[in-house]
Design a protein around this motif. Structure first.
Motif, PDB file in Angstrom:
ATOM      1  N   PRO A 140     -78.843 -15.982 -41.234  1.00  0.00           N
ATOM      2  CA  PRO A 140     -77.914 -15.666 -40.170  1.00  0.00           C
ATOM      3  C   PRO A 140     -78.511 -14.255 -39.711  1.00  0.00           C
ATOM      4  CG  PRO A 140     -76.848 -15.913 -42.054  1.00  0.00           C
ATOM      5  CD  PRO A 140     -78.049 -16.252 -42.207  1.00  0.00           C
ATOM      6  N   GLU A 141     -79.052 -13.322 -40.566  1.00  0.00           N
ATOM      7  CA  GLU A 141     -79.054 -11.902 -40.298  1.00  0.00           C
ATOM      8  C   GLU A 141     -80.405 -11.810 -39.326  1.00  0.00           C
ATOM      9  OE1 GLU A 141     -81.959 -12.813 -43.665  1.00  0.00           O
ATOM     10  OE2 GLU A 141     -80.079 -13.367 -42.850  1.00  0.00           O
ATOM     11  N   LEU A 142     -80.866 -12.740 -39.017  1.00  0.00           N
ATOM     12  CA  LEU A 142     -82.421 -12.633 -38.372  1.00  0.00           C
ATOM     13  C   LEU A 142     -82.351 -13.258 -36.811  1.00  0.00           C
ATOM     14  CD1 LEU A 142     -85.208 -13.374 -40.754  1.00  0.00           C
ATOM     15  CD2 LEU A 142     -84.358 -11.325 -40.129  1.00  0.00           C
ATOM     16  N   PHE A 143     -81.459 -14.002 -36.789  1.00  0.00           N
ATOM     17  CA  PHE A 143     -81.137 -14.999 -35.521  1.00  0.00           C
ATOM     18  C   PHE A 143     -80.012 -14.709 -34.539  1.00  0.00           C
ATOM     19  CE2 PHE A 143     -84.000 -17.431 -38.084  1.00  0.00           C
ATOM     20  CZ  PHE A 143     -85.289 -17.402 -37.470  1.00  0.00           C
ATOM     21  N   SER A 144     -79.916 -14.208 -33.383  1.00  0.00           N
ATOM     22  CA  SER A 144     -78.655 -14.286 -32.687  1.00  0.00           C
ATOM     23  C   SER A 144     -78.171 -15.624 -32.203  1.00  0.00           C
ATOM     24  CB  SER A 144     -78.957 -13.376 -31.275  1.00  0.00           C
ATOM     25  OG  SER A 144     -80.016 -13.828 -30.418  1.00  0.00           O
ATOM     26  N   SER A 145     -79.198 -16.357 -31.880  1.00  0.00           N
ATOM     27  CA  SER A 145     -78.793 -17.763 -31.531  1.00  0.00           C
ATOM     28  C   SER A 145     -79.712 -18.948 -32.161  1.00  0.00           C
ATOM     29  CB  SER A 145     -78.698 -18.071 -30.235  1.00  0.00           C
ATOM     30  OG  SER A 145     -79.927 -17.595 -29.570  1.00  0.00           O
ATOM     31  N   ALA A 146     -79.276 -20.003 -32.424  1.00  0.00           N
ATOM     32  CA  ALA A 146     -79.808 -21.426 -32.892  1.00  0.00           C
ATOM     33  C   ALA A 146     -79.660 -22.469 -31.960  1.00  0.00           C
ATOM     34  CB  ALA A 146     -79.736 -21.382 -34.225  1.00  0.00           C
ATOM     35  N   CYS A 147     -80.522 -23.383 -31.572  1.00  0.00           N
ATOM     36  CA  CYS A 147     -80.348 -24.266 -30.720  1.00  0.00           C
ATOM     37  C   CYS A 147     -81.122 -25.548 -31.467  1.00  0.00           C
ATOM     38  CB  CYS A 147     -80.954 -24.241 -29.382  1.00  0.00           C
ATOM     39  SG  CYS A 147     -80.212 -22.522 -28.450  1.00  0.00           S
ATOM     40  N   PRO A 148     -80.503 -26.487 -32.113  1.00  0.00           N
ATOM     41  CA  PRO A 148     -81.095 -27.561 -32.867  1.00  0.00           C
ATOM     42  C   PRO A 148     -80.785 -28.655 -31.614  1.00  0.00           C
ATOM     43  CG  PRO A 148     -79.472 -26.720 -34.391  1.00  0.00           C
ATOM     44  CD  PRO A 148     -79.316 -25.875 -32.929  1.00  0.00           C
ATOM     45  N   LEU A 149     -81.947 -29.345 -31.385  1.00  0.00           N
ATOM     46  CA  LEU A 149     -81.971 -30.435 -30.312  1.00  0.00           C
ATOM     47  C   LEU A 149     -82.254 -31.761 -31.254  1.00  0.00           C
ATOM     48  CD1 LEU A 149     -83.861 -28.998 -27.386  1.00  0.00           C
ATOM     49  CD2 LEU A 149     -81.443 -28.860 -27.903  1.00  0.00           C
ATOM     50  N   SER A 150     -81.248 -32.666 -31.262  1.00  0.00           N
ATOM     51  CA  SER A 150     -81.601 -34.072 -31.685  1.00  0.00           C
ATOM     52  C   SER A 150     -81.890 -33.854 -33.161  1.00  0.00           C
ATOM     53  CB  SER A 150     -82.611 -34.902 -31.020  1.00  0.00           C
ATOM     54  OG  SER A 150     -82.580 -34.987 -29.583  1.00  0.00           O
TER      55      SER A 150
ATOM     56  N   LEU B 173     -69.836 -17.793 -44.420  1.00  0.00           N
ATOM     57  CA  LEU B 173     -69.038 -18.238 -42.928  1.00  0.00           C
ATOM     58  C   LEU B 173     -69.221 -16.969 -42.243  1.00  0.00           C
ATOM     59  CD1 LEU B 173     -66.409 -20.650 -43.854  1.00  0.00           C
ATOM     60  CD2 LEU B 173     -68.745 -21.091 -43.131  1.00  0.00           C
ATOM     61  N   ASP B 174     -68.944 -15.948 -42.573  1.00  0.00           N
ATOM     62  CA  ASP B 174     -68.751 -14.511 -41.860  1.00  0.00           C
ATOM     63  C   ASP B 174     -70.215 -14.455 -41.079  1.00  0.00           C
ATOM     64  OD1 ASP B 174     -66.067 -14.014 -42.201  1.00  0.00           O
ATOM     65  OD2 ASP B 174     -66.299 -13.045 -43.746  1.00  0.00           O
ATOM     66  N   ALA B 175     -71.261 -14.552 -41.994  1.00  0.00           N
ATOM     67  CA  ALA B 175     -72.368 -14.283 -41.335  1.00  0.00           C
ATOM     68  C   ALA B 175     -72.766 -15.509 -40.403  1.00  0.00           C
ATOM     69  CB  ALA B 175     -73.622 -14.380 -42.503  1.00  0.00           C
ATOM     70  N   ILE B 176     -72.570 -16.694 -40.816  1.00  0.00           N
ATOM     71  CA  ILE B 176     -72.793 -17.864 -39.922  1.00  0.00           C
ATOM     72  C   ILE B 176     -72.129 -17.803 -38.485  1.00  0.00           C
ATOM     73  CG2 ILE B 176     -72.613 -20.234 -39.506  1.00  0.00           C
ATOM     74  CD1 ILE B 176     -74.749 -19.354 -41.606  1.00  0.00           C
ATOM     75  N   LYS B 177     -70.983 -17.121 -38.450  1.00  0.00           N
ATOM     76  CA  LYS B 177     -70.117 -17.158 -37.379  1.00  0.00           C
ATOM     77  C   LYS B 177     -70.814 -16.084 -36.251  1.00  0.00           C
ATOM     78  CE  LYS B 177     -65.646 -18.818 -39.175  1.00  0.00           C
ATOM     79  NZ  LYS B 177     -64.313 -18.319 -39.631  1.00  0.00           N
ATOM     80  N   LYS B 178     -71.676 -15.067 -36.817  1.00  0.00           N
ATOM     81  CA  LYS B 178     -72.369 -14.268 -36.058  1.00  0.00           C
ATOM     82  C   LYS B 178     -73.428 -14.790 -35.249  1.00  0.00           C
ATOM     83  CE  LYS B 178     -70.388 -10.273 -38.584  1.00  0.00           C
ATOM     84  NZ  LYS B 178     -70.902  -9.192 -39.735  1.00  0.00           N
ATOM     85  N   VAL B 179     -73.692 -16.176 -35.419  1.00  0.00           N
ATOM     86  CA  VAL B 179     -74.980 -16.678 -34.760  1.00  0.00           C
ATOM     87  C   VAL B 179     -74.382 -17.555 -33.657  1.00  0.00           C
ATOM     88  CG1 VAL B 179     -76.935 -18.410 -35.080  1.00  0.00           C
ATOM     89  CG2 VAL B 179     -76.428 -16.699 -36.936  1.00  0.00           C
ATOM     90  N   LYS B 180     -74.880 -17.633 -32.478  1.00  0.00           N
ATOM     91  CA  LYS B 180     -74.324 -18.322 -31.522  1.00  0.00           C
ATOM     92  C   LYS B 180     -74.980 -19.651 -31.298  1.00  0.00           C
ATOM     93  CE  LYS B 180     -72.098 -15.137 -29.641  1.00  0.00           C
ATOM     94  NZ  LYS B 180     -70.471 -14.988 -29.701  1.00  0.00           N
TER      95      LYS B 180
END
Length: 285
Positions: A162-172, A217-224
């Motif tokens: 989570p320290e590397l990505f501002s957002s993540a978009c898993p599709l299907s 969770l604190d780190a995961i919550k910083k990813v959109k």
């Protein structure tokens, strides 16, 4: 006549400065980790050749059975991205599409670490492309997305880094929740070797809900987060369970169930939404 000549010269001048995007779908990077050359595709936005600026980056992962050309050929990434930028629903970005279907299929290390694709991705591919192209290398300007197998890749990559990505978009997304016997059966069918200890470790790393239970969770919550799945998709249940778990953990995210199935028609429709979503994380509020 003089006016016509001036008009013609203006048109010639405008055409000479016309900006067009470019896609290269057979680029290579050498991997010491995998002991081979690896292919990837890259989309360069319209202004890339005529500017000196650096760009945010989206790592866009293909599904099982495709390779780095999947999003180019079937996903029509160039046409869709060009239109999104032209319509100003997304900001220009570089899109990197790696090949995860050569040698072994998938985005992860094997349980016994004899095949280390995930290590290759983070230790070799990302540094290589972010040095080769004018890419902004801060977390804020880096996003990951993917479909099916690549949707699972984007989920686990962002969960583990989570320290590397501002957002993540898993599709299907392939975000299955294996029990031990099911995972063991799948590994045996793919002729994957492992010890009992390695199997137990792999189970914790590759089951989406187990991964969430052990996450920071604190780190995961910083990813959109943006999840999307068709209502007729066979992976609907796994995606829904992740959504429920995110709600229970109070992790902010977008969850979309749209009309559609597990096919390119659905993913082409969703790509503009992905580009818009990741662009929002690139912008200054």
């Amino acid at each position: 006549m003089k006016r016509l000549l001036i008009f013609t010269l203006i048109l010639i001048s405008l055409n000479s400065y016309a900006q067009t995007s470019q896609v290269f779908d057979a680029e290579t990077v050498h991997s010491e980790i995998l002991n081979m050359d690896r292919k990837y595709a890259v989309y360069l936005p319209p202004s890339y050749e005529t500017s000196a600026r650096s760009y945010p980056v989206l790592y866009l992962l293909h599904g099982g059975g495709d390779d780095q050309t999947g999003w180019v050929q079937f996903g029509e990434v160039q046409r869709i991205a060009d239109k999104a930028f032209d319509d100003m629903i997304a900001t220009e970005m570089i899109i990197i599409m790696p090949d995860a279907d050569t040698g072994k299929r998938g985005y992860f290390n094997t349980p016994d670490n004899t095949w280390r694709y995930e290590d290759f991705f983070f230790e070799e591919l990302v540094p290589y492309v972010e040095n080769k192209y004018r890419i902004k290398s801060e977390k804020r300007y880096r996003a990951v997305a993917g479909l099916s197998m690549g949707g699972g890749g984007s989920y686990f990559y962002a969960m583990r880094h989570p320290e590397l990505f501002s957002s993540a978009c898993p599709l299907s997304a392939s975000v299955r929740n294996y029990d031990k016997e099911t995972l063991k059966s799948w590994l045996d069918r793919t002729n994957t070797t492992y010890t009992e200890a390695q199997l137990n470790t792999y189970l914790e790393k590759q089951s989406s809900l187990r991964m969430l239970e052990n996450a920071d969770l604190d780190a995961i919550k910083k990813v959109k987060w943006y999840f999307s799945c068709g209502d007729d998709d066979f992976l609907y249940e796994g995606n829904s369970l992740v959504h429920i778990a995110f709600r229970q953990k109070e992790i902010a995210h977008e969850f979309r169930i749209q009309d559609g199935a597990h096919n390119w028609t659905y993913w082409r429709t969703e790509l503009p939404n992905v580009l818009e979503f990741v662009s929002d994380t690139f912008h200054q509020k």
